[in-house]
Enzyme design. Structure first.
Site, PDB file in Angstrom:
ATOM      1  N   SER A 142       0.809  -1.229   0.000  1.00  0.00           N
ATOM      2  CA  SER A 142       0.000   0.000   0.000  1.00  0.00           C
ATOM      3  C   SER A 142       0.836   1.270   0.000  1.00  0.00           C
ATOM      4  O   SER A 142       0.297   2.354   0.223  1.00  0.00           O
ATOM      5  CB  SER A 142      -0.917   0.029   1.218  1.00  0.00           C
ATOM      6  N   ASP A 204      13.480   3.130   1.443  1.00  0.00           N
ATOM      7  CA  ASP A 204      12.537   2.530   2.399  1.00  0.00           C
ATOM      8  C   ASP A 204      13.261   1.744   3.493  1.00  0.00           C
ATOM      9  O   ASP A 204      12.953   1.893   4.677  1.00  0.00           O
ATOM     10  CB  ASP A 204      11.563   1.580   1.666  1.00  0.00           C
TER      11      ASP A 204
HETATM   12  N1  LIG Z   1       4.587  -9.298   6.729  1.00  0.00           N
HETATM   13  C1  LIG Z   1       4.938  -9.753   5.523  1.00  0.00           C
HETATM   14  N2  LIG Z   1       5.020 -11.068   5.286  1.00  0.00           N
HETATM   15  C2  LIG Z   1       5.399 -11.554   4.078  1.00  0.00           C
HETATM   16  N3  LIG Z   1       5.693 -10.782   3.013  1.00  0.00           N
HETATM   17  C3  LIG Z   1       5.639  -9.446   3.189  1.00  0.00           C
HETATM   18  C4  LIG Z   1       5.261  -8.863   4.431  1.00  0.00           C
HETATM   19  N4  LIG Z   1       5.301  -7.523   4.301  1.00  0.00           N
HETATM   20  C5  LIG Z   1       5.652  -7.281   3.018  1.00  0.00           C
HETATM   21  N5  LIG Z   1       5.863  -8.418   2.352  1.00  0.00           N
HETATM   22  C6  LIG Z   1       6.242  -8.554   0.927  1.00  0.00           C
HETATM   23  O1  LIG Z   1       6.269  -7.254   0.359  1.00  0.00           O
HETATM   24  C7  LIG Z   1       5.259  -7.128  -0.684  1.00  0.00           C
HETATM   25  C8  LIG Z   1       4.659  -5.737  -0.664  1.00  0.00           C
HETATM   26  O2  LIG Z   1       5.684  -4.834  -0.996  1.00  0.00           O
HETATM   27  P1  LIG Z   1       5.489  -3.622  -1.954  1.00  0.00           P
HETATM   28  O3  LIG Z   1       4.776  -3.990  -3.200  1.00  0.00           O
HETATM   29  O4  LIG Z   1       6.807  -2.996  -2.077  1.00  0.00           O
HETATM   30  O5  LIG Z   1       4.520  -2.628  -1.127  1.00  0.00           O
HETATM   31  P2  LIG Z   1       4.804  -1.876   0.250  1.00  0.00           P
HETATM   32  O6  LIG Z   1       6.253  -1.999   0.549  1.00  0.00           O
HETATM   33  O7  LIG Z   1       4.414  -0.461  -0.020  1.00  0.00           O
HETATM   34  O8  LIG Z   1       3.907  -2.475   1.263  1.00  0.00           O
HETATM   35  C9  LIG Z   1       4.267  -8.220  -0.348  1.00  0.00           C
HETATM   36  O9  LIG Z   1       3.530  -8.620  -1.502  1.00  0.00           O
HETATM   37  C10 LIG Z   1       5.185  -9.342   0.161  1.00  0.00           C
HETATM   38  O10 LIG Z   1       5.824 -10.030  -0.902  1.00  0.00           O
HETATM   39  C1  LIG Z   2       8.538   4.047  -5.678  1.00  0.00           C
HETATM   40  C2  LIG Z   2       9.639   4.016  -4.636  1.00  0.00           C
HETATM   41  O1  LIG Z   2      10.285   5.291  -4.638  1.00  0.00           O
HETATM   42  C3  LIG Z   2       9.069   3.786  -3.230  1.00  0.00           C
HETATM   43  C4  LIG Z   2       8.303   2.505  -3.098  1.00  0.00           C
HETATM   44  O2  LIG Z   2       7.691   2.392  -1.830  1.00  0.00           O
HETATM   45  P1  LIG Z   2       6.604   1.281  -1.521  1.00  0.00           P
HETATM   46  O3  LIG Z   2       7.206  -0.056  -1.741  1.00  0.00           O
HETATM   47  O4  LIG Z   2       5.432   1.532  -2.426  1.00  0.00           O
HETATM   48  O5  LIG Z   2       6.232   1.487  -0.067  1.00  0.00           O
HETATM   49  C5  LIG Z   2      10.645   2.937  -5.022  1.00  0.00           C
HETATM   50  C6  LIG Z   2      11.988   3.031  -4.299  1.00  0.00           C
HETATM   51  O6  LIG Z   2      12.419   4.148  -3.955  1.00  0.00           O
HETATM   52  O7  LIG Z   2      12.607   1.997  -4.130  1.00  0.00           O
HETATM   53 MG   LIG Z   3       7.887  -1.809  -0.796  1.00  0.00          MG
END
Ligand SMILES: Nc1ncnc2c1ncn2[C@@H]1O[C@H](COP(=O)(O)OP(=O)(O)O)[C@@H](O)[C@H]1O
Ligand SMILES: C[C@@](O)(CCOP(=O)(O)O)CC(=O)O
Ligand SMILES: [Mg+2]
Length: 387
Positions: A142, A204
């Site tokens: 998200s 991040d």
């Molecule tokens: N608690 C968790 N357990 C397992 N995998 C996780 C967990 N948190 C994140 N992930 C991994 O990270 C992915 C989401 O990352 P991403 O698309 O970068 O979105 P964000 O980092 O913004 O939440 C998930 O689909 C999963 O593969």
């Molecule tokens: C789009 C980006 O700038 C941030 C991604 O953050 P998230 O995984 O969407 O929480 C990618 C990065 O900096 O690695």
């Molecule tokens: Mg991420």
């Protein structure tokens, strides 16, 4: 012996995506965490499995360590003190080990996280039976950095019990690693993020590890001493998206339109630097704070416009922008976009009645409003059971 870690999620105040291409971005930790715990079974247990329990997702994975050892025909060559990238051969082996678990289609995105887990575990700990439990307060996928806080919390518990750093295992309560240990965790977490994101900038994992408000450019972090107490409303559009695909789509657009996209990234760099300067400049009275907030709102709007140019906005994000604009509030997406979470600056003079009205209107559209404290501690660890 049990060790636990908590690693925060983040918001990006300016510069997402452009940061992947070398521009400056500004991010802050938020007080929503991923928690990881690691426990080795007593030798008398005769248990030879490595278990990963994703508690809040109701999923459990286990591998016999003998099988893991066999699966890697050659030593992965990992040294806990020297973080390295996962080779394509290792990636194939790990992906096959993850696939055996038949993750339900609706949760298939988790495969990337489980892959990162296996890579980090085998590299830092090796082939030793253990139980790892993960829980998260962050919505996954998200834009609040769940992937990075997952990798940071795992790297931290593995390094804590790897024997490669000198820690007082009798220490009580939550504490922070020293900078060299944080650096090591951050580097491993970055390698985990690479398996999830493909081409992360590293912002991040860095803000999750070190906390606070940071400016980040090409792998270098500068801590920002913000003189402002920022209040942001975080709205989750609940539209699922995937950072890896969005980051790749921006790179493809850059290949098609190199000059235009380079100009967009350069503008983004200026926005982030200006935002950082405003946050750091002293505000002597309420009027000065209001003036600074107006400038921040303008920068957020410009930032959002550039993200639209990159093609990472979404109809749901535009709905939040239009809704908050009715109350003269500025909104931008945070993280990778394409849905996910957006930020709305809540000026200090804004009344609670208005905030409640905005929230009610957003929630009536099916969105979810979150509140979080910004810029707190980064990674913390703790030995022993709950405290
Ligand atoms: N608690 C968790 N357990 C397992 N995998 C996780 C967990 N948190 C994140 N992930 C991994 O990270 C992915 C989401 O990352 P991403 O698309 O970068 O979105 P964000 O980092 O913004 O939440 C998930 O689909 C999963 O593969
Ligand atoms: C789009 C980006 O700038 C941030 C991604 O953050 P998230 O995984 O969407 O929480 C990618 C990065 O900096 O690695
Ligand atoms: Mg991420």
């Amino acid at each position: 012996m049990e060790v636990r870690a908590k690693a925060p999620g983040k918001i990006i105040l300016a510069g997402e995506h452009a940061v992947v291409h070398g521009s400056t971005a500004v991010a802050a930790s938020i007080d929503l965490y991923t928690y990881a715990s690691l426990q080795f079974p007593p030798l008398s247990d005769n248990d030879d499995t490595l278990k990963l329990q994703l508690k809040d997702l109701n999923l459990e994975f286990s591998w016999s360590v003998g099988k893991l050892k066999e699966a890697f025909p050659v030593d992965s060559g990992c040294i806990p003190l020297s973080p390295t990238a996962c080779s394509p051969e290792c990636f194939r082996i790990i992906a096959a080990l993850v696939k055996e678990h038949n993750i339900p289609e609706a949760k298939i995105g988790l495969a990337a996280g489980v892959t990162a887990f296996l890579w980090l575990y085998t590299c830092i700990i090796g082939y030793k039976p253990a139980k790892v439990i993960v829980t998260s307060e962050l919505p996954l996928g998200s834009g609040l950095g769940s992937s990075a806080s997952f990798c940071v919390s795992l790297s931290a518990v593995f390094i804590a019990l790897s024997g490669c750093v000198n820690l007082d295992l009798n220490k009580k309560g939550w504490f922070m690693f020293v900078d060299s240990e944080l650096d090591l965790v951050n580097k491993w977490a970055f390698e985990g993020e690479r398996l999830i994101h493909g081409k992360p900038s590293g912002i991040d994992n860095t803000v999750s590890t070190f906390g606070n408000v940071i400016k980040f450019r090409s792998g270098t972090l500068t801590r920002i001493k913000s003189s402002m107490l920022l209040k942001m409303l975080i709205t989750n559009t609940k539209v699922g998206r995937n950072t890896k695909a969005l980051v790749a789509s921006v790179s493809e657009r850059k290949l098609r339109h190199p000059d235009a996209m380079t100009a967009v990234f350069t503008s983004m760099d200026s926005i982030s630097n200006k935002l950082a300067t405003i946050l750091e400049s002293p505000a002597v009275d309420e009027l000065a704070i209001t003036e600074k907030e107006v400038l921040l709102e303008e920068l957020m709007e410009m930032n959002q416009g550039l993200l639209q140019c990159m093609g990472v906005s979404h109809a749901s994000i535009e709905t939040v922008i239009r809704t908050t604009l009715k109350y003269k509030l500025s909104t931008k997406l945070t993280g990778a976009g394409g849905g996910g979470c957006v930020l709305t600056l809540l000026p200090t003079i804004l009344s609670k009645t208005i905030v409640d009205k905005v929230k009610a209107e957003l929630e009536s559209c099916g969105f979810q409003c979150l509140t979080a404290a910004i810029g707190g501690n980064g990674l913390e660890i703790c030995f022993g059971g709950s405290s």
